[in-house]
Scaffold this motif. Sequence first.
Motif, PDB file in Angstrom:
ATOM      1  N   ASP A  31      -1.501   2.261  -5.845  1.00  0.00           N
ATOM      2  CA  ASP A  31      -0.734   1.247  -5.123  1.00  0.00           C
ATOM      3  C   ASP A  31      -1.215   1.049  -3.685  1.00  0.00           C
ATOM      4  O   ASP A  31      -1.101  -0.040  -3.138  1.00  0.00           O
ATOM      5  N   ASP A  32      -1.748   2.116  -3.058  1.00  0.00           N
ATOM      6  CA  ASP A  32      -2.150   1.998  -1.658  1.00  0.00           C
ATOM      7  C   ASP A  32      -3.587   1.504  -1.485  1.00  0.00           C
ATOM      8  O   ASP A  32      -4.042   1.331  -0.367  1.00  0.00           O
ATOM      9  N   THR A  33      -4.298   1.259  -2.576  1.00  0.00           N
ATOM     10  CA  THR A  33      -5.664   0.759  -2.500  1.00  0.00           C
ATOM     11  C   THR A  33      -5.642  -0.756  -2.641  1.00  0.00           C
ATOM     12  O   THR A  33      -5.248  -1.280  -3.674  1.00  0.00           O
ATOM     13  N   ARG A  49      -9.124   2.669  10.122  1.00  0.00           N
ATOM     14  CA  ARG A  49      -8.665   1.845   8.991  1.00  0.00           C
ATOM     15  C   ARG A  49      -9.781   0.902   8.537  1.00  0.00           C
ATOM     16  O   ARG A  49      -9.987   0.697   7.341  1.00  0.00           O
TER      17      ARG A  49
END
Length: 81
Positions: A5-7, A40
């Motif tokens: 989900d975080d990719t 980031r």
Amino acid sequence: MNQPDDTPNFESAMQELETIVKQMEMGNLPLEEALSQFERGIQLVRVSQKKLQEAEQKVQVLMQQQGQEQLSPLTDDENDA
């Protein structure tokens, strides 16, 4: 192959990276935030490179299944056309 989900997907990663670059180019971020954004950005570049490599591998497999030639890298002449 499901992504966590975080990719982000490729397009989202590129969009976020563009936003980060614009913010950093403005030069008004505090040092800690600039470092955080830079980190980031590096993560997004790595995700994007991995997704491009995966896509290229899939194309290679499909072309091999069809009995077609291997892909060859673009040369500068082809990019200018």
